[in-house]
Design an enzyme around this catalytic site. Structure first.
Site, PDB file in Angstrom:
ATOM      1  N   LYS A  22     -23.660  13.217 -28.732  1.00 47.67           N
ATOM      2  CA  LYS A  22     -22.344  13.018 -28.084  1.00 47.67           C
ATOM      3  C   LYS A  22     -22.397  13.429 -26.614  1.00 47.67           C
ATOM      4  CE  LYS A  22     -19.156  16.414 -28.622  1.00 47.67           C
ATOM      5  NZ  LYS A  22     -18.599  17.000 -27.397  1.00 47.67           N
ATOM      6  N   ASN A  23     -22.989  14.605 -26.351  1.00 47.93           N
ATOM      7  CA  ASN A  23     -22.920  15.134 -24.986  1.00 47.93           C
ATOM      8  C   ASN A  23     -23.880  14.454 -24.018  1.00 47.93           C
ATOM      9  OD1 ASN A  23     -20.863  16.741 -25.803  1.00 47.93           O
ATOM     10  ND2 ASN A  23     -22.079  18.623 -25.978  1.00 47.93           N
ATOM     11  N   ARG A  92     -11.315  16.435 -23.088  1.00 46.80           N
ATOM     12  CA  ARG A  92     -11.297  17.313 -21.912  1.00 46.80           C
ATOM     13  C   ARG A  92     -12.497  17.072 -21.006  1.00 46.80           C
ATOM     14  NH1 ARG A  92      -8.639  20.186 -25.803  1.00 46.80           N
ATOM     15  NH2 ARG A  92      -6.568  20.841 -25.152  1.00 46.80           N
ATOM     16  N   CYS A 116      -8.490  24.912 -22.889  1.00 42.97           N
ATOM     17  CA  CYS A 116      -8.676  24.299 -24.199  1.00 42.97           C
ATOM     18  C   CYS A 116      -9.014  25.360 -25.218  1.00 42.97           C
ATOM     19  CB  CYS A 116      -9.760  23.237 -24.156  1.00 42.97           C
ATOM     20  SG  CYS A 116     -11.384  23.914 -24.276  1.00 42.97           S
ATOM     21  N   ARG A 121     -11.140  26.343 -18.909  1.00 44.17           N
ATOM     22  CA  ARG A 121     -12.351  25.594 -18.511  1.00 44.17           C
ATOM     23  C   ARG A 121     -12.155  25.111 -17.084  1.00 44.17           C
ATOM     24  NH1 ARG A 121     -14.371  22.102 -23.628  1.00 44.17           N
ATOM     25  NH2 ARG A 121     -16.229  21.767 -22.370  1.00 44.17           N
ATOM     26  N   PRO A 122     -12.386  26.020 -16.116  1.00 42.43           N
ATOM     27  CA  PRO A 122     -12.167  25.659 -14.713  1.00 42.43           C
ATOM     28  C   PRO A 122     -13.141  24.572 -14.251  1.00 42.43           C
ATOM     29  CG  PRO A 122     -13.235  27.803 -14.885  1.00 42.43           C
ATOM     30  CD  PRO A 122     -12.918  27.374 -16.285  1.00 42.43           C
ATOM     31  N   ASP A 306     -23.011  25.994 -28.465  1.00 39.21           N
ATOM     32  CA  ASP A 306     -22.478  25.053 -29.462  1.00 39.21           C
ATOM     33  C   ASP A 306     -23.032  25.327 -30.868  1.00 39.21           C
ATOM     34  OD1 ASP A 306     -21.077  23.898 -27.431  1.00 39.21           O
ATOM     35  OD2 ASP A 306     -22.378  22.154 -27.219  1.00 39.21           O
ATOM     36  N   ARG A 398     -14.293  14.421 -33.338  1.00 39.27           N
ATOM     37  CA  ARG A 398     -14.739  14.306 -31.940  1.00 39.27           C
ATOM     38  C   ARG A 398     -16.267  14.308 -31.863  1.00 39.27           C
ATOM     39  NH1 ARG A 398     -13.605  18.984 -29.130  1.00 39.27           N
ATOM     40  NH2 ARG A 398     -14.974  17.919 -27.689  1.00 39.27           N
TER      41      ARG A 398
HETATM   42  C1  EPZ Z   1     -20.667  21.136 -21.896  1.00 39.99           C
HETATM   43  O1  EPZ Z   1     -19.354  21.546 -21.508  1.00 39.99           O
HETATM   44  C2  EPZ Z   1     -20.544  20.578 -23.291  1.00 39.99           C
HETATM   45  N1  EPZ Z   1     -19.644  19.427 -23.284  1.00 39.99           N
HETATM   46  C3  EPZ Z   1     -20.042  21.654 -24.242  1.00 39.99           C
HETATM   47  O2  EPZ Z   1     -20.066  21.114 -25.557  1.00 39.99           O
HETATM   48  C4  EPZ Z   1     -20.988  22.859 -24.182  1.00 39.99           C
HETATM   49  O3  EPZ Z   1     -20.454  23.892 -24.966  1.00 39.99           O
HETATM   50  C5  EPZ Z   1     -21.155  23.337 -22.739  1.00 39.99           C
HETATM   51  O4  EPZ Z   1     -21.579  22.234 -21.894  1.00 39.99           O
HETATM   52  C6  EPZ Z   1     -22.167  24.456 -22.585  1.00 39.99           C
HETATM   53  O5  EPZ Z   1     -23.405  24.034 -23.070  1.00 39.99           O
HETATM   54  C7  EPZ Z   1     -20.102  18.242 -22.931  1.00 39.99           C
HETATM   55  O6  EPZ Z   1     -21.254  18.062 -22.579  1.00 39.99           O
HETATM   56  C8  EPZ Z   1     -19.171  17.109 -23.012  1.00 39.99           C
HETATM   57  P1  EPZ Z   1     -20.141  24.089 -18.567  1.00 39.99           P
HETATM   58  P2  EPZ Z   1     -19.044  21.874 -19.996  1.00 39.99           P
HETATM   59  O7  EPZ Z   1     -19.555  23.459 -17.368  1.00 39.99           O
HETATM   60  O8  EPZ Z   1     -19.746  20.924 -19.125  1.00 39.99           O
HETATM   61  C9  EPZ Z   1     -17.763  27.795 -16.616  1.00 39.99           C
HETATM   62  C10 EPZ Z   1     -19.250  20.710 -27.734  1.00 39.99           C
HETATM   63  O9  EPZ Z   1     -18.898  21.425 -28.701  1.00 39.99           O
HETATM   64  N2  EPZ Z   1     -17.437  26.885 -15.508  1.00 39.99           N
HETATM   65  O10 EPZ Z   1     -21.613  24.303 -18.604  1.00 39.99           O
HETATM   66  O11 EPZ Z   1     -17.577  22.009 -19.876  1.00 39.99           O
HETATM   67  C11 EPZ Z   1     -16.990  27.420 -17.884  1.00 39.99           C
HETATM   68  O12 EPZ Z   1     -15.694  27.934 -17.871  1.00 39.99           O
HETATM   69  C12 EPZ Z   1     -18.877  21.073 -26.336  1.00 39.99           C
HETATM   70  O13 EPZ Z   1     -19.892  19.654 -27.875  1.00 39.99           O
HETATM   71  C13 EPZ Z   1     -16.771  27.374 -14.404  1.00 39.99           C
HETATM   72  O14 EPZ Z   1     -16.441  28.554 -14.314  1.00 39.99           O
HETATM   73  O15 EPZ Z   1     -19.704  23.325 -19.882  1.00 39.99           O
HETATM   74  C14 EPZ Z   1     -17.841  27.991 -18.972  1.00 39.99           C
HETATM   75  O16 EPZ Z   1     -17.545  29.342 -19.113  1.00 39.99           O
HETATM   76  C15 EPZ Z   1     -17.820  22.077 -26.185  1.00 39.99           C
HETATM   77  N3  EPZ Z   1     -16.454  26.504 -13.399  1.00 39.99           N
HETATM   78  C16 EPZ Z   1     -19.251  27.835 -18.407  1.00 39.99           C
HETATM   79  O17 EPZ Z   1     -19.106  27.638 -16.999  1.00 39.99           O
HETATM   80  C17 EPZ Z   1     -16.784  25.189 -13.435  1.00 39.99           C
HETATM   81  O18 EPZ Z   1     -16.469  24.444 -12.486  1.00 39.99           O
HETATM   82  C18 EPZ Z   1     -20.043  26.676 -19.019  1.00 39.99           C
HETATM   83  O19 EPZ Z   1     -19.385  25.459 -18.766  1.00 39.99           O
HETATM   84  C19 EPZ Z   1     -17.471  24.693 -14.559  1.00 39.99           C
HETATM   85  C20 EPZ Z   1     -17.796  25.572 -15.592  1.00 39.99           C
END
Ligand code: EPZ
Length: 421
Positions: A22-23, A92, A116, A121-122, A306, A398
């Protein structure tokens, strides 16, 4: 209300075919917006998040067709840069369309994705990087209005955290920018490599050092290609966990074992025997799992956040006490409360959870709190005595295609009762 009804205590045995990730599929579908031509995406899972991505593509003016697990996108007709609020809310991660849409159309308008189930999720890292590439961004009333004058310009970006979504957005904005963009501390998840492979097949110039630096030389145009999505590593872990809690065995087909390199040692520590052949993985579980000392989630190649809920479901029935430390998301233990309804003994404080294994759990009504938390409930229910009824299945849909039928095929006593009015 649709529900999954699981009678636990049946040993799983047999084989499961793993779907595409998916991702990976989601950012690749977003990337097709950049392409003047037709892209054929193979091994694309049938999921509600993928349907939401397809709805966004169609809204933007793409022609999309699906034949089984192949999705064909013709983005020649892209004619607008706004994404409707309902589609932003439905998925999201739709924020990953931002970089591609603004690069292709010169402007994008969409709602801020907001918080969420996993806590806030900033998207500050996404926006700061896009601004450096030359995107003007106005944030007002929970909405983003983005535009640029002419083509974006390559630059150096250092991420303070290797965010998956921010790395994807920068890649999508940079591949057709003027000049070179270098991303330092980029995410190294396999799904990032898959997005780079797709973009490269479309004519993009991307180099990586494998250690978090990505160099993107902007090209004027990208062309269509055929790309096969990598196997879903978290779906892989889900079926391993499902078989493990029943003392069963499972042969997983079409997997990429190196992508779960941080998970396999944890499963072995719990007593599971794993054998790898190319793209197949055989797991044989002991009659009772042992505890795992510490699971600390980290960016790839560390242990994936995950998979945290799935290992926690295993720890709930293991012999001994296991400790979990969640370092990626602020609030990713909501499943713990639901696991406790099944008799699990879990204490959480902030980012730490301590799980004392009990045997057996006992069936109860529970609700999915989020995608992976929901999968953890399914795993725990397979190990519980009696019947568990799981609701709020939209979370599971999802990210899991045909979960109930795949589990039934390997011996689970599971049925899905569809919504009745
Ligand atoms: C991706 O989310 C995945 N989603 C998530 O999978 C996965 O848990 C995550 O990466 C971590 O591996 C998709 O690929 C669609 P991040 P993403 O940006 O991109 C902080 C699932 O179950 N952050 O790496 O949103 C954030 O708050 C899902 O399949 C900032 O602070 O993850 C978090 O604490 C859920 N500012 C951390 O970084 C930003 O601008 C990791 O987020 C962006 C992120």
């Amino acid at each position: 209300m649709a529900k999954l009804v699981i009678e636990g205590g049946h040993r799983l045995s047999g084989s499961v075919d793993i779907h595409g990730a998916k991702n990976s599929a989601l950012p690749i579908l977003a990337a097709t917006v950049l392409i003047n031509g037709v892209c054929r995406i193979e091994n694309c899972p049938r999921l509600s998040d993928v349907a939401a991505a397809v709805a966004i593509l169609e809204h933007l003016g793409c022609t999309v067709t699906r034949d089984g697990h192949t999705v064909t996108v013709d983005a020649t007709g892209v004619c607008r840069g706004d994404v409707p609020d309902n589609l932003m809310r439905e998925m999201r991660s739709s924020i990953v369309f931002l970089g591609a849409v603004v690069a292709r159309t010169g402007g994008a308008a969409m709602a801020y994705p907001g918080g969420c189930e996993l806590g806030p999720r900033p998207i500050d890292l996404h926006l700061a990087a896009l601004r450096r590439l030359g995107v003007h961004i106005e944030e007002q009333g929970g909405r983003l209005r983005c535009y640029h004058d002419g083509r974006l310009t390559g630059c150096d970006v250092t991420l303070t955290f290797p965010s998956v979504g921010a790395t994807e957005n920068i890649l999508l904005a940079a591949v057709t920018a003027v000049g070179t963009t270098t991303i330092y501390n980029a995410a190294r998840e396999p799904e990032i490599a898959d997005l780079c492979a797709f973009l490269t097949a479309c004519g993009a110039r991307i180099r990586g050092d494998g250690e978090g630096t990505l160099i993107i030389e902007g090209v004027e145009r990208l062309h269509g290609c055929t790309h096969r999505v990598i196997p879903d590593r978290i779906e892989t872990v889900t079926y391993l966990a499902a078989a493990a809690v029943t003392g069963g065995s499972v042969l997983l087909k079409h997997v990429c074992p190196p992508h779960i390199g941080a998970v396999m040692p944890m499963m072995e520590e719990m007593g599971c025997h794993l054998t790898v052949w190319d793209d197949e993985l055989l797991m044989i579980a002991p009659p009772r799992l042992r505890r795992v000392k510490t699971v600390r989630t980290l960016p790839y190649p560390g242990f994936p956040t995950d998979a945290q809920a799935l290992l926690m479901a295993m720890a709930c029935v293991a012999d001994g006490t296991s400790v979990f430390i969640e370092t990626i998301f602020d609030s990713r233990y909501r499943h713990a409360g639901e696991l406790m309804r099944l008799g699990a003994r879990i204490k959480t404080e902030g980012r730490v959870a301590v799980v004392e294994g009990v045997c057996p759990l006992s069936g109860a009504p529970v609700e999915c709190t989020d995608l992976r938390g929901g999968a953890a409930l399914v795993v725990a229910a397979l190990a519980a005595e009696g019947e568990t009824v799981i609701t709020e299945l939209q979370h599971l849909e999802r990210g899991y295609e045909a979960l109930d039928t795949a589990l039934a095929k390997v011996g689970a006593v599971i049925r899905k009762d569809e919504e009745t009015v």
